[in-house]
Motif scaffolding. Structure first.
Motif, PDB file in Angstrom:
ATOM      1  N   SER A 351       0.806  -1.307   0.065  1.00  0.00           N
ATOM      2  CA  SER A 351      -0.096  -0.078  -0.044  1.00  0.00           C
ATOM      3  C   SER A 351       0.814   1.438   0.015  1.00  0.00           C
ATOM      4  N   ALA A 352       1.848   1.256   0.967  1.00  0.00           N
ATOM      5  CA  ALA A 352       2.800   2.532   1.214  1.00  0.00           C
ATOM      6  C   ALA A 352       3.484   2.486  -0.226  1.00  0.00           C
ATOM      7  N   LEU A 353       3.997   1.890  -0.899  1.00  0.00           N
ATOM      8  CA  LEU A 353       4.849   1.874  -2.265  1.00  0.00           C
ATOM      9  C   LEU A 353       3.791   2.202  -3.183  1.00  0.00           C
ATOM     10  N   LEU A 354       2.504   1.697  -3.464  1.00  0.00           N
ATOM     11  CA  LEU A 354       1.605   2.251  -4.439  1.00  0.00           C
ATOM     12  C   LEU A 354       1.149   3.392  -4.085  1.00  0.00           C
ATOM     13  N   THR A 355       1.095   4.012  -2.912  1.00  0.00           N
ATOM     14  CA  THR A 355       0.720   5.486  -2.705  1.00  0.00           C
ATOM     15  C   THR A 355       1.713   6.433  -3.131  1.00  0.00           C
ATOM     16  N   ALA A 356       2.933   6.142  -3.024  1.00  0.00           N
ATOM     17  CA  ALA A 356       4.257   6.783  -3.528  1.00  0.00           C
ATOM     18  C   ALA A 356       4.299   6.807  -5.211  1.00  0.00           C
ATOM     19  N   ALA A 357       3.947   5.775  -5.595  1.00  0.00           N
ATOM     20  CA  ALA A 357       4.123   5.759  -7.021  1.00  0.00           C
ATOM     21  C   ALA A 357       2.822   6.244  -7.699  1.00  0.00           C
ATOM     22  N   ARG A 358       1.677   6.313  -7.071  1.00  0.00           N
ATOM     23  CA  ARG A 358       0.765   7.082  -7.637  1.00  0.00           C
ATOM     24  C   ARG A 358       0.951   8.609  -7.489  1.00  0.00           C
ATOM     25  N   ALA A 359       1.493   9.055  -6.391  1.00  0.00           N
ATOM     26  CA  ALA A 359       1.617  10.425  -6.377  1.00  0.00           C
ATOM     27  C   ALA A 359       2.516  11.221  -7.410  1.00  0.00           C
ATOM     28  N   MET A 360       3.370  10.190  -7.993  1.00  0.00           N
ATOM     29  CA  MET A 360       4.190  10.799  -9.189  1.00  0.00           C
ATOM     30  C   MET A 360       3.424  10.302 -10.691  1.00  0.00           C
ATOM     31  N   GLN A 361       2.600   9.540 -10.713  1.00  0.00           N
ATOM     32  CA  GLN A 361       1.889   9.323 -11.928  1.00  0.00           C
ATOM     33  C   GLN A 361       0.371   9.922 -11.995  1.00  0.00           C
ATOM     34  N   THR A 362       0.213  11.081 -11.463  1.00  0.00           N
ATOM     35  CA  THR A 362      -0.977  12.051 -11.562  1.00  0.00           C
ATOM     36  C   THR A 362      -0.867  12.648 -12.887  1.00  0.00           C
ATOM     37  N   PRO A 363      -1.899  13.394 -13.273  1.00  0.00           N
ATOM     38  CA  PRO A 363      -1.792  14.391 -14.490  1.00  0.00           C
ATOM     39  C   PRO A 363      -0.689  15.274 -14.268  1.00  0.00           C
ATOM     40  N   ALA A 364      -0.289  15.955 -12.964  1.00  0.00           N
ATOM     41  CA  ALA A 364       0.557  16.876 -12.569  1.00  0.00           C
ATOM     42  C   ALA A 364       1.799  16.409 -12.694  1.00  0.00           C
ATOM     43  N   GLY A 365       2.032  15.223 -12.220  1.00  0.00           N
ATOM     44  CA  GLY A 365       3.191  14.207 -12.516  1.00  0.00           C
ATOM     45  C   GLY A 365       3.542  14.183 -13.844  1.00  0.00           C
ATOM     46  N   PHE A 366       2.792  13.714 -14.708  1.00  0.00           N
ATOM     47  CA  PHE A 366       3.146  13.333 -16.096  1.00  0.00           C
ATOM     48  C   PHE A 366       3.562  14.775 -16.804  1.00  0.00           C
ATOM     49  N   THR A 367       2.756  15.926 -16.584  1.00  0.00           N
ATOM     50  CA  THR A 367       3.082  17.077 -17.045  1.00  0.00           C
ATOM     51  C   THR A 367       4.289  17.510 -16.727  1.00  0.00           C
ATOM     52  N   ALA A 368       4.899  17.347 -15.131  1.00  0.00           N
ATOM     53  CA  ALA A 368       6.170  17.764 -14.856  1.00  0.00           C
ATOM     54  C   ALA A 368       7.329  17.092 -15.568  1.00  0.00           C
ATOM     55  N   ALA A 369       6.857  15.648 -15.959  1.00  0.00           N
ATOM     56  CA  ALA A 369       8.011  14.794 -16.840  1.00  0.00           C
ATOM     57  C   ALA A 369       7.798  15.604 -18.300  1.00  0.00           C
ATOM     58  N   THR A 370       6.827  15.731 -18.931  1.00  0.00           N
ATOM     59  CA  THR A 370       6.792  16.176 -20.292  1.00  0.00           C
ATOM     60  C   THR A 370       7.359  17.479 -20.248  1.00  0.00           C
ATOM     61  N   THR A 371       7.231  18.363 -19.184  1.00  0.00           N
ATOM     62  CA  THR A 371       8.168  19.517 -19.178  1.00  0.00           C
ATOM     63  C   THR A 371       9.954  19.543 -19.496  1.00  0.00           C
ATOM     64  N   SER A 372       9.921  18.554 -18.342  1.00  0.00           N
ATOM     65  CA  SER A 372      11.238  18.278 -18.467  1.00  0.00           C
ATOM     66  C   SER A 372      11.928  17.527 -19.562  1.00  0.00           C
ATOM     67  N   ALA A 373      10.965  16.670 -20.350  1.00  0.00           N
ATOM     68  CA  ALA A 373      11.514  16.118 -21.591  1.00  0.00           C
ATOM     69  C   ALA A 373      11.694  16.976 -22.642  1.00  0.00           C
ATOM     70  N   ALA A 374      10.771  18.095 -22.432  1.00  0.00           N
ATOM     71  CA  ALA A 374      10.501  19.197 -23.567  1.00  0.00           C
ATOM     72  C   ALA A 374      12.007  20.010 -23.715  1.00  0.00           C
ATOM     73  N   ILE A 375      12.256  20.323 -22.249  1.00  0.00           N
ATOM     74  CA  ILE A 375      13.751  21.025 -22.170  1.00  0.00           C
ATOM     75  C   ILE A 375      14.890  20.167 -22.764  1.00  0.00           C
ATOM     76  N   SER A 376      14.815  18.877 -22.268  1.00  0.00           N
ATOM     77  CA  SER A 376      16.115  17.945 -22.645  1.00  0.00           C
ATOM     78  C   SER A 376      15.996  17.650 -24.206  1.00  0.00           C
ATOM     79  N   CYS A 377      14.869  17.691 -24.751  1.00  0.00           N
ATOM     80  CA  CYS A 377      14.761  17.324 -26.304  1.00  0.00           C
ATOM     81  C   CYS A 377      15.392  18.426 -27.077  1.00  0.00           C
ATOM     82  N   GLY A 378      15.203  19.739 -26.340  1.00  0.00           N
ATOM     83  CA  GLY A 378      15.668  20.806 -27.093  1.00  0.00           C
ATOM     84  C   GLY A 378      17.432  20.738 -27.348  1.00  0.00           C
ATOM     85  N   ASP A 379      17.936  20.403 -25.864  1.00  0.00           N
ATOM     86  CA  ASP A 379      19.299  20.265 -25.698  1.00  0.00           C
ATOM     87  C   ASP A 379      20.148  19.046 -26.526  1.00  0.00           C
ATOM     88  N   ALA A 380      19.253  17.841 -26.549  1.00  0.00           N
ATOM     89  CA  ALA A 380      20.046  16.844 -27.395  1.00  0.00           C
ATOM     90  C   ALA A 380      18.618  15.869 -27.879  1.00  0.00           C
TER      91      ALA A 380
END
Length: 513
Positions: A351-380
């Protein structure tokens, strides 16, 4: 925030992501380090909900630095005033990494503690880099409802069927990002941000910059000092990105960033096994800690593990288990709780591990990952299309079994799915500029997010840099207390003194001791 432990957690980098040289980068490098250009003084105002020690501003900068009088975007900026104004030295800029974390949030949450890094003698300035947070952020959806519907039920894939579906989703994501964000995606490289930082330097009236770059912020620092070596007073970099790998290709970048987590996880397990009795929940059973945890990972590969006390109840997949390690592995003071969560999963309740994983796989979490990818895509930019995911994810897994697939799907896959950007002004070197004062590099020996070898390579590459090693764990090094590191950092920022090459520091505490 009221103590150093909380500060270390507040500025923890969630994601660390950072081709051959292009004419734009080389031309800019040659043309940038003349006399500092004049810039309008930043107009500061009070910050809503914060005290008199804080000031806020919005600073216009060109969308395209090749067209300084063209379309403008705005940067959100926050300042924490020096606590010793009568002894003030100047302004210290800071970036918390990501790419995509909020410098405004960092200063607002932890300004008092970070003020101590410079002995209270600097105004502390953080900003949201372009394309992030409150500074013309990358957007891929026209509404929060559309975003939530797109990411509903999505998690890091664990099976070939889930992987194929996720790859198709990243193709659609790249298309949507291009439709909504347009030209912005071509102008959010680290070089663009370094030029923004130089605009902020000029706007506060400093002839030479004092800068602290954490995690990905170290790539901003390396880019800035190579573009503007004559405008550097002091630069501290902690949790260091390898600038060459980060700008070669997304495949090289990801291969680097995932390559040290496995060793740090082994350190976690060894310290648990050999720690004081009763300090680590995974220890003290009939089987060694390493074997106990290996059994958990094997089980998760075969079938999801029940999580009956999660809200709502569910099952922990292998991908969820990998994601659940992402934050605690970076923060050694959290290792006892992490061990408890792993031990509960071994006993059949994830339960605790799933709660932690879910916190990072929310729409906000995926959006943060997309932003990170967008910057890194430009660099490389990616060189391998995401349709070749079976081969490429396997390569990332070989580079780092624990985090290779996670960073591969989060960061590489969008870039490799027809990412709609043409970042002609990205900077790809050289990386060996000479600064008048030495640059201070800090790194933990066991850093799961930016391998220690990055710091060693950066010290050799830069013409005037000194690396101080924390003989411990964490990303960046301040995640575990070390009075030695604190003293080295403060003496450098205030007095511009560095210790001898090869200097090492010990942590003040050892997990599970």
């Amino acid at each position: 925030m009221t103590n150093n432990r909380l500060t270390r957690r507040a500025v923890s980098a969630v994601l660390v992501a950072s081709l051959t040289a292009v004419a734009g980068g080389a031309r800019h490098a040659a043309a940038s380090d003349g006399p500092p250009p004049s810039a309008p003084t930043i107009e500061w105002t009070s910050c809503e909900g914060l005290g008199d020690q804080f000031q806020c501003a919005r600073v216009p900068v060109p969308l395209d630095w090749d067209e300084p009088d063209g379309e403008q975007i705005e940067l959100a900026v926050m300042k924490h005033l020096a606590s010793k104004p009568d002894e003030r030295i100047g302004t210290m800029f800071i970036d918390p990494g990501g790419p995509g974390q909020s410098g405004v949030g960092l200063v607002g949450d932890s300004g008092e503690e970070l003020d101590a890094w410079g002995d209270g003698r600097f105004d502390l300035v953080g900003w949201d880099p372009r394309g992030t947070n409150d500074s013309s952020p990358v957007r891929c959806f026209t509404s929060a409802e559309e975003e939530a519907a797109f990411w509903d039920g999505v998690s890091i894939p664990s099976t070939p069927e889930e992987s194929a579906a996720y790859q198709r989703k990243t193709v659609e994501l790249a298309k949507r990002c291009g439709e909504v964000s347009g030209d912005l995606l071509s102008h959010i490289t680290t070089a663009d941000t370094a030029r923004d930082l130089d605009r902020l330097r000029a706007g506060v009236g400093e002839e030479r910059i004092t800068y602290v770059g954490l995690s990905y912020g170290s790539l901003i620092g390396q880019t800035y000092l190579n573009l503007f070596p004559g405008r550097v007073r002091a630069i501290v970099m902690d949790g260091i990105v390898d600038a060459v790998d980060a700008t070669t290709s997304m495949e090289t970048n990801i291969g680097n960033t995932v390559s040290s987590a496995d060793e740090v996880f082994r350190q976690f397990l060894d310290l648990c096994q050999n720690g004081a009795p009763g300090e680590c929940a995974l220890a003290g059973h009939d089987e060694p800690v390493q074997q106990r945890v290996a059994r958990l990972f094997t089980q998760a590969r075969l079938t999801p593990i029940p999580a009956p006390n999660a809200d709502p109840p569910g099952e922990l997949t292998y991908g969820d288990l990998q994601v659940a390690t992402f934050n605690p592995l970076r923060v050694p003071p959290d290792w006892p709780q992490f061990a408890e969560d792993l031990d509960a999963a071994v006993e059949g309740d994830a339960s605790a591990l799933l709660t932690a994983a879910r916190a990072m796989q929310t729409p906000a979490g995926f959006t943060a990952a997309t932003t990170s990818a967008a910057i890194s895509c430009g660099d490389a930019p990616a060189r391998v299309p995401s349709s070749d995911w079976p081969t490429q994810i396997a390569r990332f897994t070989e580079a780092g079994e624990l985090w290779g697939p996670v960073n591969g799907w989060w960061l590489w896959a969008p870039c490799a799915s027809g990412w709609p950007a043409d970042a002609t002004d990205r900077y790809t070197g050289p990386w060996n500029a000479q600064t008048e004062n030495p640059v201070l590099l800090l790194s933990a020996r066991y850093d799961p997010g930016t391998p220690y070898r990055n710091a060693v390579a950066t010290e050799k590459r830069l013409a005037n840099a000194v690396l101080v090693t924390l003989e411990g764990w964490g990303h960046p090094s301040y995640q575990i207390a070390s009075a030695c590191i604190d003293e080295v950092r403060t003496r450098y920022l205030v007095d511009l003194t560095v210790p001898a090459r090869g200097t090492t520091c010990q942590p003040d505490e050892v997990p599970f001791s």
